[in-house]
Design a protein around this motif. Structure first.
Motif: not given
Length: 360
Positions: A127, A194, A197-198, A201
């Motif tokens: 990420w 933000y 949690w992202y 995902y």
């Protein structure tokens, strides 16, 4: 690359696009060669080992604070501050490994990157790579730099984009007040509300199972060490307090070098000019270097993204000379001036948006 070959330019055709500074590019290539000869691309492994050890010591000190002094308010708060410091510093260290600037082989850099960002911080390396490499390719270029994706839904950024937004009569937020609500939805909220949690995902959507395993090792470690002392509710409270404190640290440091600078659509400028117009520095000091993970040398970092951070100050005078020769402003400012410039630039762009929205 043969499949991408269209043809060869005839001798009379220009080899440089008119939007790019040919002399600057050639001189920067000479500077790169000089930097290589000076050995500034070689890392001091002792520096990074000691840096990692100081993070681990902070982590251990945080746990010992609760174990020795109990879980009352003061030890709890001290533990949160120590953990936040460890997390922030681990964030700067994973940045070094992510840029492949510590070891000469990418394998070791990737492995330590997974360890620091995954096991010490609980985030996926893939990420970070996905977002950060785009940022370095086109800093402050709208729709190409993910670091400015908060424009236009949360903030109006940069003079040009803000006026453009106003002329289009678009108003997703009251941008003329953004320098105020930045203190609410910016520094305190980015990580806990933000990023936290992202990242989950991201790993599930892209099936990054190796990253997920490293992340689970982080949550298993903090659960095993802190639940016996605090219980599950206490750990959750500590965890989100740490993310809140770290978020404030992270946002102020990462935005001070970019938000006050030129933000625009991609104008197809040469790579060197693109980096220089989007970055500024904060003065060197022992505290500033440590507090920002040497990202106070943002100009040098963007021009030499693989350079070990402890060498930025050595190449800085050469970069200043290059900028002076080509009439390019080399900005360096005190730390708190850099923080204030974030707010001033948001206020200015918000006002430009309002003027364009009402009168153009």
């Amino acid at each position: 690359m043969n499949s991408l070959l269209i043809g060869e330019l005839s001798p009379e055709q220009p080899s440089f696009e008119p939007t790019k500074n040919k002399e600057l590019i050639y001189e920067f290539r000479e500077l790169q060669a000089t930097v290589e000869r000076m050995g500034l691309m070689k890392a001091n492994h002792v520096f990074f080992l000691l840096y990692l050890l100081h993070i681990l010591l902070l982590d251990v000190a945080a746990w010992l604070t609760l174990w020795v002094f109990g879980t009352s308010f003061v030890p709890f708060l001290l533990c949160a501050v120590l953990l936040s410091t460890a997390q922030a510093q681990a964030g700067w260290l994973q940045h070094d490994f992510g840029h492949l600037s510590v070891f000469s082989t990418s394998t070791w850099n990737h492995l330590l990157h997974h360890f620091v960002i995954g096991h010490l911080k609980g985030a996926p390396a893939s990420w970070w790579n996905h977002l950060h490499f785009q940022h370095h390719a086109k800093p402050n270029c709208f729709r190409k730099d993910p670091d400015i994706n908060m424009h236009p839904f949360f903030f109006a950024l940069g003079k040009i984009l803000s006026v453009e937004l106003g002329k289009q009569k678009k108003k997703y937020m009251p941008y003329n007040h953004q320098h105020k609500y930045f203190f609410l939805i910016g520094p305190p909220a980015l990580l806990p509300l933000y990023f936290q949690w992202y990242i989950f995902y991201f790993v599930f959507q892209r099936k990054k199972w190796v990253d997920l395993a490293w992340m689970i090792s982080f949550y298993a470690r903090i659960s095993l060490t802190y639940v016996p002392l605090l219980g599950l509710k206490g750990l959750l409270g500590l965890f989100f307090m740490v993310r809140f404190l770290e978020s404030n640290w992270f946002v102020w440091v990462t935005q001070m070098n970019h938000i006050p600078m030129h933000i625009d659509h991609d104008r197809n400028m040469d790579w060197v000019s693109t980096q220089l117009q989007a970055t500024c520095n904060v003065h060197k000091s022992a505290f500033n270097d440590w507090f920002s993970g040497h990202l106070n040398f943002q100009i040098e970092h963007h021009l030499f993204p693989v350079m070990p951070r402890h060498n930025y100050h050595k190449v800085a005078p050469l970069v200043q000379s290059l900028c002076a020769k080509h009439g390019i402003e080399y900005q360096s400012k005190p730390l708190f001036s850099a923080f204030a410039d974030i707010v001033y630039s948001l206020k200015e762009s918000g006002q430009l948006w309002l003027d364009a929205y009402l009168h153009q």
